[in-house]
Design a protein around this motif. Structure first.
Motif, PDB file in Angstrom:
ATOM      1  N   TRP A   1      25.132 -17.969   7.649  1.00 36.89           N
ATOM      2  CA  TRP A   1      24.131 -18.549   8.466  1.00 36.89           C
ATOM      3  C   TRP A   1      23.274 -17.316   9.310  1.00 36.89           C
ATOM      4  O   TRP A   1      24.067 -16.739   9.963  1.00 36.89           O
ATOM      5  CB  TRP A   1      24.380 -19.651   9.419  1.00 36.89           C
ATOM      6  CG  TRP A   1      24.764 -20.733   8.493  1.00 36.89           C
ATOM      7  CD1 TRP A   1      26.173 -21.044   7.868  1.00 36.89           C
ATOM      8  CD2 TRP A   1      23.847 -21.758   7.789  1.00 36.89           C
ATOM      9  NE1 TRP A   1      26.029 -22.290   7.209  1.00 36.89           N
ATOM     10  CE2 TRP A   1      24.695 -22.650   7.275  1.00 36.89           C
ATOM     11  CE3 TRP A   1      22.556 -22.167   8.041  1.00 36.89           C
ATOM     12  CZ2 TRP A   1      24.086 -23.947   6.514  1.00 36.89           C
ATOM     13  CZ3 TRP A   1      21.890 -23.184   7.816  1.00 36.89           C
ATOM     14  CH2 TRP A   1      22.745 -24.027   6.728  1.00 36.89           C
TER      15      TRP A   1
ATOM     16  N   ARG B   1      19.145 -20.594  11.234  1.00 38.58           N
ATOM     17  CA  ARG B   1      18.231 -21.406  10.450  1.00 38.58           C
ATOM     18  C   ARG B   1      18.636 -21.653   8.865  1.00 38.58           C
ATOM     19  O   ARG B   1      18.104 -22.510   8.394  1.00 38.58           O
ATOM     20  CB  ARG B   1      16.755 -20.591  10.701  1.00 38.58           C
ATOM     21  CG  ARG B   1      15.959 -20.893  11.872  1.00 38.58           C
ATOM     22  CD  ARG B   1      14.701 -20.348  11.986  1.00 38.58           C
ATOM     23  NE  ARG B   1      13.848 -20.845  10.803  1.00 38.58           N
ATOM     24  CZ  ARG B   1      12.781 -20.311  10.585  1.00 38.58           C
ATOM     25  NH1 ARG B   1      12.308 -19.122  10.967  1.00 38.58           N
ATOM     26  NH2 ARG B   1      11.854 -20.947   9.566  1.00 38.58           N
ATOM     27  N   PHE B   2      19.019 -20.500   8.335  1.00 37.66           N
ATOM     28  CA  PHE B   2      19.289 -20.243   6.902  1.00 37.66           C
ATOM     29  C   PHE B   2      20.612 -19.929   6.321  1.00 37.66           C
ATOM     30  O   PHE B   2      21.323 -18.992   7.136  1.00 37.66           O
ATOM     31  CB  PHE B   2      18.154 -19.429   6.300  1.00 37.66           C
ATOM     32  CG  PHE B   2      16.683 -19.663   6.527  1.00 37.66           C
ATOM     33  CD1 PHE B   2      16.135 -20.512   5.733  1.00 37.66           C
ATOM     34  CD2 PHE B   2      15.957 -18.837   7.678  1.00 37.66           C
ATOM     35  CE1 PHE B   2      14.831 -21.214   6.145  1.00 37.66           C
ATOM     36  CE2 PHE B   2      14.564 -19.192   7.672  1.00 37.66           C
ATOM     37  CZ  PHE B   2      14.089 -20.330   7.087  1.00 37.66           C
TER      38      PHE B   2
ATOM     39  N   GLY C   1      17.214 -23.258   3.815  1.00 34.93           N
ATOM     40  CA  GLY C   1      17.361 -24.074   5.102  1.00 34.93           C
ATOM     41  C   GLY C   1      18.241 -25.425   4.851  1.00 34.93           C
ATOM     42  O   GLY C   1      18.660 -25.729   3.778  1.00 34.93           O
ATOM     43  N   ASP C   2      18.499 -25.903   6.004  1.00 28.85           N
ATOM     44  CA  ASP C   2      19.125 -27.349   5.790  1.00 28.85           C
ATOM     45  C   ASP C   2      18.245 -28.434   5.136  1.00 28.85           C
ATOM     46  O   ASP C   2      17.017 -28.387   5.292  1.00 28.85           O
ATOM     47  CB  ASP C   2      19.720 -28.008   7.209  1.00 28.85           C
ATOM     48  CG  ASP C   2      21.027 -27.465   7.643  1.00 28.85           C
ATOM     49  OD1 ASP C   2      21.760 -27.393   6.608  1.00 28.85           O
ATOM     50  OD2 ASP C   2      21.353 -27.218   8.934  1.00 28.85           O
TER      51      ASP C   2
ATOM     52  N   TYR D   1      14.393 -28.795   0.528  1.00 29.77           N
ATOM     53  CA  TYR D   1      15.054 -27.616   0.958  1.00 29.77           C
ATOM     54  C   TYR D   1      13.814 -26.379   1.216  1.00 29.77           C
ATOM     55  O   TYR D   1      13.279 -26.281   0.061  1.00 29.77           O
ATOM     56  CB  TYR D   1      16.161 -26.943   0.284  1.00 29.77           C
ATOM     57  CG  TYR D   1      17.435 -27.950   0.191  1.00 29.77           C
ATOM     58  CD1 TYR D   1      18.479 -27.738   1.167  1.00 29.77           C
ATOM     59  CD2 TYR D   1      17.434 -29.125  -0.675  1.00 29.77           C
ATOM     60  CE1 TYR D   1      19.520 -28.648   1.103  1.00 29.77           C
ATOM     61  CE2 TYR D   1      18.170 -29.953  -0.546  1.00 29.77           C
ATOM     62  CZ  TYR D   1      19.419 -29.728   0.388  1.00 29.77           C
ATOM     63  OH  TYR D   1      20.628 -30.522   0.490  1.00 29.77           O
ATOM     64  N   ARG D   2      13.700 -25.902   2.399  1.00 29.63           N
ATOM     65  CA  ARG D   2      12.970 -24.639   2.465  1.00 29.63           C
ATOM     66  C   ARG D   2      13.528 -23.560   2.265  1.00 29.63           C
ATOM     67  O   ARG D   2      14.624 -23.096   2.960  1.00 29.63           O
ATOM     68  CB  ARG D   2      12.131 -24.819   3.861  1.00 29.63           C
ATOM     69  CG  ARG D   2      11.504 -26.025   4.128  1.00 29.63           C
ATOM     70  CD  ARG D   2      10.830 -25.907   5.326  1.00 29.63           C
ATOM     71  NE  ARG D   2      10.367 -27.288   5.932  1.00 29.63           N
ATOM     72  CZ  ARG D   2       8.969 -27.863   5.426  1.00 29.63           C
ATOM     73  NH1 ARG D   2       8.411 -27.003   4.757  1.00 29.63           N
ATOM     74  NH2 ARG D   2       8.708 -29.036   5.943  1.00 29.63           N
ATOM     75  N   CYS D   3      13.198 -22.618   1.131  1.00 27.27           N
ATOM     76  CA  CYS D   3      13.914 -21.540   0.677  1.00 27.27           C
ATOM     77  C   CYS D   3      13.143 -20.244   0.611  1.00 27.27           C
ATOM     78  O   CYS D   3      11.848 -20.588   0.496  1.00 27.27           O
ATOM     79  CB  CYS D   3      14.543 -21.757  -0.646  1.00 27.27           C
ATOM     80  SG  CYS D   3      15.453 -23.426  -0.795  1.00 27.27           S
TER      81      CYS D   3
END
Length: 314
Positions: A160, A165-166, A259-260, A280-282
């Motif tokens: 992480w 955050r990621f 991201g979560d 999901y933000r990637c």
């Protein structure tokens, strides 16, 4: 200019080529393990969503070239290719497909964009609908900037990062995998790779497709039960920096950030589905923390969406 083609049909060998090229170990695509999925309704493996999108990317790329739109894109500095797709149904081996790319809409004066509506159909109905847009700024998460977060090369793979955050998965680009991904996507690899002509051009969707591995690695690290509670893609919103894409070469390092999950309530999101989804933000990040692509990936539990019969609402 609009185009429509109907001579596409994926087989299991194409699925295997694409999933092997991207290290995708999703059971839905595995010819030996698809039936381990609890109450799997599809009866066989299914095609990767990124395979379908790579085929679409190639057809739009050809349309841009044949219609002279590349000069327009260059003149107006439309540096980003944006893909907005909603999955209406799965595609299985042997399903005949047609792809329709609607006439380009020139919105450069109003929004600095070119846009094409895209419809992919199989015999049973819609498989995918959406748009490809060329724009001056990314249409997906345009305000994200990672320049102040230090060197990702110093971080451990599968860890992480960026103040947790990621989840990060590190990959290295390879021309052999790029070629196999294109072959699996029913795309002529010679449009992108030809050693005799000294041409190496990774398609936009290949590095994006590596997200499948990163998402799966994140889920596995968290102990997710793939067989008991499978999920499928419902929509993708992707922005690719074409300037960085065109500079890619073999062995380039790519950090994939996931991201979560964020909950998307029923009736919202790209496809306005009638069931809850997870967003999901990637990101795909090159050395120097340069953002190659940004992606908002929506998924849903197969068991929750089954009563809706995979239909798009609205």
């Amino acid at each position: 200019m609009a185009s429509s083609q109907s001579d596409y049909c994926y087989q299991q060998i194409h699925i295997d080529a694409a999933r092997n090229a991207t290290d995708d170990f999703n059971l839905f695509h595995d010819s030996k393990k698809w039936n381990r999925i609890h109450e799997n309704p599809f009866g066989m493996p299914i095609v990767l969503g990124f395979q379908l999108e790579a085929l679409i990317e190639s057809l739009v790329t050809r349309l841009r070239k044949d219609s002279g739109e590349n000069d327009l894109i260059s003149d107006h500095q439309l540096h980003y290719s944006n893909y907005q797709f909603t999955f209406a149904d799965v595609v299985c081996p042997g399903d005949p497909l047609s792809v329709e790319i609607k006439k380009t809409v020139n919105r450069i004066k109003k929004t600095s964009q070119l846009a094409n509506r895209i419809i992919m159909r199989k015999q049973a109905g819609l498989a995918l609908i959406g748009f490809q847009r060329e724009s001056a700024i990314p249409l997906c998460m345009p305000d994200e900037d990672f320049s102040g977060f230090g060197d990702l090369d110093a971080e451990q793979d599968r860890s992480w990062v960026m103040q947790d955050r990621f989840f990060m998965k590190r990959k290295y680009l390879n021309t052999g995998n790029g070629k196999n991904f294109l072959a699996g996507s029913l795309v002529d690899q010679h449009d992108y790779f030809d050693e005799l002509e000294n041409r190496v051009q990774f398609p936009a969707m290949f590095p994006v497709a590596l997200l499948s591995c990163a998402l799966l690695e994140k889920a596995r690290s968290e102990g997710y039960l793939f067989e008991a509670n499978p999920v499928v893609y419902t929509s993708h919103l992707i922005s690719v920096d074409r300037r960085l894409q065109e500079s890619l070469k073999s062995n380039d390092r790519l950090c994939l950030l996931v991201g979560d999950a964020e909950t998307v309530a029923a009736g919202t999101g790209l496809g306005r589905k009638s069931f809850t989804q997870q967003l999901y933000r990637c990101f795909g990040v090159l050395p120097g923390n340069r953002i190659l692509f940004r992606a908002e990936v929506e998924m849903a539990s197969l068991h929750e969406m089954l009563p809706a019969s995979l239909r798009i609402e609205g």
